[in-house]
Scaffold this active site. Structure first.
Site, short mmCIF file in Angstrom:
data_model
loop_
_atom_site.label_atom_id
_atom_site.label_comp_id
_atom_site.label_asym_id
_atom_site.label_seq_id
_atom_site.Cartn_x
_atom_site.Cartn_y
_atom_site.Cartn_z
N THR A 164 45.22 21.64 7.49
CA THR A 164 46.67 21.84 7.48
C THR A 164 47.03 23.22 6.96
O THR A 164 46.35 23.75 6.09
CB THR A 164 47.31 20.79 6.52
OG1 THR A 164 46.97 19.50 7.01
CG2 THR A 164 48.82 20.93 6.43
N GLY A 172 46.69 17.69 1.74
CA GLY A 172 45.81 16.66 1.20
C GLY A 172 46.09 15.31 1.84
O GLY A 172 46.60 15.22 2.96
C1 SD4 Z 1 47.46 14.73 6.63
N1 SD4 Z 1 48.21 16.21 4.88
O1 SD4 Z 1 47.48 14.57 7.86
C2 SD4 Z 1 47.43 16.15 6.09
C3 SD4 Z 1 46.00 16.54 5.91
C4 SD4 Z 1 45.74 17.79 5.15
O2 SD4 Z 1 44.25 19.41 4.61
O3 SD4 Z 1 46.58 18.35 4.46
N2 SD4 Z 1 44.54 18.28 5.23
O4 SD4 Z 1 47.43 13.80 5.84
#
Ligand code: SD4
Length: 349
Positions: A207, A259
């Site tokens: 992300t 996250g």
């Molecule tokens: C999610 N928040 O799809 C995103 C994943 C993410 O680094 O931030 N990955 O849950």
């Protein structure tokens, strides 16, 4: 393994044992690097450095924060080497599905989710914001809208890194959804989750979230992701959800999250951080308080298995971040600074 994909490093043996809840983390507001002034742009992870440069092409010329946060994360979306965009990790059926959102200083917002074969989901989200009476479009409807707006339908082309990760995952196709807050794990035995632990003990991430303040002092933000690697088909995380993965209130500040999306949604994470700043907390203190709330809502045996981080800016242009575990960093760019900053964290390992 590049830093970009090092979400959190601790070995299975050492990490679990060492992990202890820490109260009163030593790093103080004074010692934490902050940046004040405008324009300024901040974004998650080391892909943020290049993204900030893209944003600066707008901000540096006195342009609008909204244009900057779109242009900035477009850089990451176009990068075949990153975990965001069409080359990113697919879902468990092998399809890359993308989520993105954008929000401006007037509380205008737009979002797309479960979007396939479109290179720049954040730009489609902006069109949703500007050209429809809606906030969110998903799946085939979002794709149909994108095509009608002139976005080309691309062929999905996994990056070599994503292809290798997917091939590797297919060997076992096991799924350990650490954030699931229910007793019956059998119901969730579907595949891995976000962020998932790599074989070498590192964590991935997928992300980019960006918030910016322009020379007028106006705030905007964007967030774009391929979501959790090898997720169930149709799964959405926090990233396309206004208030969870991103929130902007031009009177107060802006925040983006990264996250484990389910746990960010659970506390309406980015909105919570902005509301805490409204109550007078600094960006770092607000992120920290929200992280503590995430930790309280997650079962103790799972809190060590997930990562969540918030990154925020207030109306004075002061920035701050906080994460559940070490390993989160963000990129900042202003007139006099351009660098990565390591975030503090609730746990110390
Ligand atoms: C999610 N928040 O799809 C995103 C994943 C993410 O680094 O931030 N990955 O849950």
């Amino acid at each position: 393994m590049s830093n970009r994909r090092k979400f959190l490093q601790f070995s299975l043996l050492g990490g679990m044992g060492l992990l202890a809840r820490k109260t009163g983390f030593a790093r103080s507001e004074e010692t934490f690097p902050t940046i004040t002034g405008k324009p300024v742009v901040i974004s998650t992870w080391d892909a943020g450095l290049a993204a900030n440069k893209g944003a600066w092409e707008v901000l540096g010329k006195g342009g609008r924060a909204l244009d900057a946060v779109e242009k900035g994360v477009n850089v990451t979306e176009a990068s075949q080497n990153c975990c965001v965009g069409l080359g990113a990790n697919p879902d468990r059926d092998g399809f890359v599905t993308l989520d993105a959102c954008i929000m401006d200083e007037f509380a205008n917002c737009g979002s797309v989710a479960f979007l396939e074969r479109i290179k720049h989901p954040v730009s489609v989200a902006r069109r949703v914001m500007e050209k429809t009476p809606h906030v969110m479009l998903v799946g085939s409807g979002a794709q149909q809208f994108a095509v009608a707006e002139g976005f080309p339908l691309e062929e999905q082309k996994l990056s070599p890194e994503a292809q290798a990760a997917y091939s590797n995952w297919l060997k076992n196709s096991t799924y350990h959804p650490p954030a699931i807050n229910v007793e019956n794990k059998a119901n969730h035995d579907h595949g891995p989750f976000a962020p998932y632990k790599l074989e070498n003990g590192e964590w991935n991430h997928d992300t980019i979230g960006m918030v910016a303040m322009d020379t007028f002092g106006n705030l905007s933000g964007s967030c774009t992701t391929s979501g959790a690697g090898f997720k169930m088909r149709g799964r959405l995380g926090d990233s396309p959800i206004i208030g969870a993965g991103l929130f902007v209130d031009n009177e107060v500040g802006a925040c983006t999250a990264t996250g484990q999306g389910e746990d960010v949604i659970r506390i309406a994470g980015s909105h919570t951080v902005v509301e805490l700043m409204r109550q007078g907390l600094s960006p770092e203190a607000a992120c920290k308080k929200a992280i503590e709330r995430v930790a309280r809502k997650v079962k103790p045996e799972r809190v060590k298995e997930i990562q969540v981080a918030f990154l925020a800016i207030n109306k004075k242009g002061k920035v701050g971040a906080w994460a559940l575990h070490p390993g989160f960093s963000y990129a900042i760019k202003s007139n006099d600074r351009e660098e990565m900053v390591t975030s503090g964290s609730m746990f110390n390992s």
